[in-house]
Scaffold this motif. Sequence first.
Motif, mmCIF file in Angstrom:
data_model
loop_
_atom_site.group_PDB
_atom_site.id
_atom_site.type_symbol
_atom_site.label_atom_id
_atom_site.label_comp_id
_atom_site.label_asym_id
_atom_site.label_seq_id
_atom_site.Cartn_x
_atom_site.Cartn_y
_atom_site.Cartn_z
ATOM 1 N N ALA A 125 -8.277 1.953 -1.109
ATOM 2 C CA ALA A 125 -6.975 1.358 -1.425
ATOM 3 C C ALA A 125 -6.698 0.133 -0.553
ATOM 4 C CB ALA A 125 -5.868 2.397 -1.236
ATOM 5 N N LEU A 185 -2.971 2.989 -6.956
ATOM 6 C CA LEU A 185 -3.474 1.622 -7.078
ATOM 7 C C LEU A 185 -4.667 1.512 -8.020
ATOM 8 C CD1 LEU A 185 -3.371 0.301 -3.392
ATOM 9 C CD2 LEU A 185 -1.721 -0.101 -5.209
ATOM 10 N N LEU A 237 0.861 -1.173 0.000
ATOM 11 C CA LEU A 237 0.000 0.000 0.000
ATOM 12 C C LEU A 237 0.900 1.226 0.000
ATOM 13 C CD1 LEU A 237 -2.874 1.310 0.374
ATOM 14 C CD2 LEU A 237 -2.348 1.349 2.820
ATOM 15 N N PRO A 272 -2.249 6.475 -2.220
ATOM 16 C CA PRO A 272 -3.107 5.342 -2.570
ATOM 17 C C PRO A 272 -3.754 5.452 -3.945
ATOM 18 C CG PRO A 272 -4.183 6.751 -0.949
ATOM 19 C CD PRO A 272 -2.778 7.257 -1.100
#
Length: 768
Positions: free
Chosen positions: A399, A356, A349, A353
């Motif tokens: 995320a 992603l 992560l 975020p």
Amino acid sequence: MEIFKIENLTFRYPAASFAAVENISLTIRKGEFITVCGKSGSGKSTLLSLLKPELAPFGDKTGDIHFLGGEYDSTKIGFMLQNPENQIVCDKVWHELAFGLENTGMDTGEIRLRVAEVASYFGIGEWYHKKTTELSGGGKQILSLAAIVALKPSVIILDEPTSMLDPIMAHELLATLKRINTELGITVILSEHRLEEVFGISDRVLVMDGGKALVFDTPKNVAAFLRDNGHDMMLALPAATRIFPEELPLTVCEGKNIIADRKVLNAELCRREEGKEVILSAKDIWFKYDKNEPDILKGFSCEVKCGEIFAIMGGNGAGKSTALSVIAGVLKPYRGKIKRDNEIRTALLPQNPQLLFVGKTVGADLDEISDGIVEMLGVDEISDKHPYDLSGGEIQRAAIAKLLLTNPDVILMDEPTKGLDAHTKQQLGEILTELKSEGKAIVIVSHDLEFCAEFADKGGLFFDGAIVSDGEIHDFFAGKSFYTTAANRIAEEVVPSAVTVSEVSEAIGGKKSAIQKTEKREREQIEKIVAAPTRINKKQHRLHSIISVAILAVLVPLTTFFGLKFTQNEGYYLTSVAVIIEIMAVLAISFERKKPRAELLVLISVLCALGAGGRIAFYAVQSFKPLAAIVIVSGAALGGEVGFLVGALSAFVSNFFFGQGPWTLWQMFAFGMIGLVSGIFSSGVIGKTRVTYAVFGFFAVIIIYSILINATSVLIWEPSPTAELIISSIVLGFPYDLIHAVSTMIFLWLLGVPLTEKIERIKLKKGL
């Protein structure tokens, strides 16, 4: 004296079925220190942005906001964004301090005096000539704050200013804000999730819930209200308040005074079990981003075990995020070894975020994820939103949900609680605990010491490129002065190894905070994102459209033809200016009709820059250019008038690179007509799909651009033009025009739909 008076304020975003801010009425007095808190999505950021008109979001607003009795002055309201990277605009510290003052038209002597005074007040004289890129996250926050104070505002508004700072820097920033508030009399209004320190120094606290003002009172009265109503926000209150809910102390000092009179009933703490086998390890890792730059990691070593949550803490800029990327395999060290089984699945992560997400909506990225995690993290409520339109807390939750979708063996999380409210943090901790019980290895980098203390099994302090201290979580926090929890500070003389509120409460015989979790408020699904049609008189709209088309399709070519004819092609610059003025007149008529926001001008400027820059970028490939494709998308998404402007200006500007001449005007007209026709056809004749875009682009170039440019080249250079010469020019130019048409098809096939979707999203978000 009132600085803000808010009366019956309600605000609803265009695509939402519920109000982000609902019927809020309150008064903020001059010189107050106000904290706004609430769960993620409760309306905190929306409310703060509405207080500064220049930053107010687009949507339906009712009610009134009065500032200083109606004497509004934008320089009197300072606004500090959550991420300082988005606020700093200059290269040097002193440039940044002077930037706002220069924009007010202040004379140089006064600017120098103000900058020197502010730099001295904030103690940043040593940074004066530094580059802003060299500052840490905390340094950038202080610089942004100093630049605002230099303008002598009456109020400073801050949106979660400590969310990206380590505990020490967060303390320094809050102390600075309180100093500004008390010494300079500047009103401070900030939103926060981390209430441990800011709660006690606030004059009043506003708790938001579902867009409404749940309670607005002194900190102690707010704490009593939340306690008596068993509200979820009780979880966010300072540790002392939660340990002693009867007395409601607000600070560590008050808590220490109360616990000194309590008898310890249970000093035995249950130690957390150590993880099982080592699944991944890093040994003596050294890393730098460039061979000429200093090392970021200096002998970094760690072991990651199955069934264990390992929390890495430390200051901003210490190298924690870099270490996490090295463990994940994203970065390669130049010395040291990373040992892992090739079959191990690792998920990271990142600190940002948004990286992603690739889909148009959150739901598109999370189709396969378990309903339980989606509901627990509240992601189902934002599934129809674009990832880039989410708040900080919302994108973080989405995320995390996507990360868990991959079912990894090793889960690496960089600041997983950033932007999350206390309730959602608790849910995240429960998810991580469940994953740990399944044998997952979890490594988190975090500034949230309370979260680490409650859910991590092992802690490590990162300093100067390596972990300098680690151990079982109770041993890690015990005895520290700064990198420890408020609960441990309160109980350090009574139960030294207790690190969480529940552990301290149990040790002294108190009850765990009885937080009754309220049922989630039922909301309708977010309506499908569609732009609301503009209501205008149909006859007036038709008249404006006829005038626009007449100017662009008739007057512009006539001006071009006669302007060049009477100046023997020598006055093309003057004629170009006349054509641009005519195009601007069309835009003025259009703007008068549509009443657009300033953001539309920015969007048009960007499209013109893309068109001109794209043509220049491909200059080496004969007739292969993306300009026509960008013009077609501009016309289809924003209307024919804008399409004509983007085409004409892009051709004019790019010809400063290719060479100006009488042909420039005809190129301006040709590209402009492509944009105009695209806008007319897109209203119903052509759809905005790959196929229709590509087909339309091909024929638009062949029919409009090819005929116009080849025909006018004869008119420009031949003293006695004939029909035969024009036809032969079109035939001879066809191979080049075919390349141009095919290249337009390719660019539209690749970029047409994504660029249109981007523009449509901006139109909706900004109300264009």
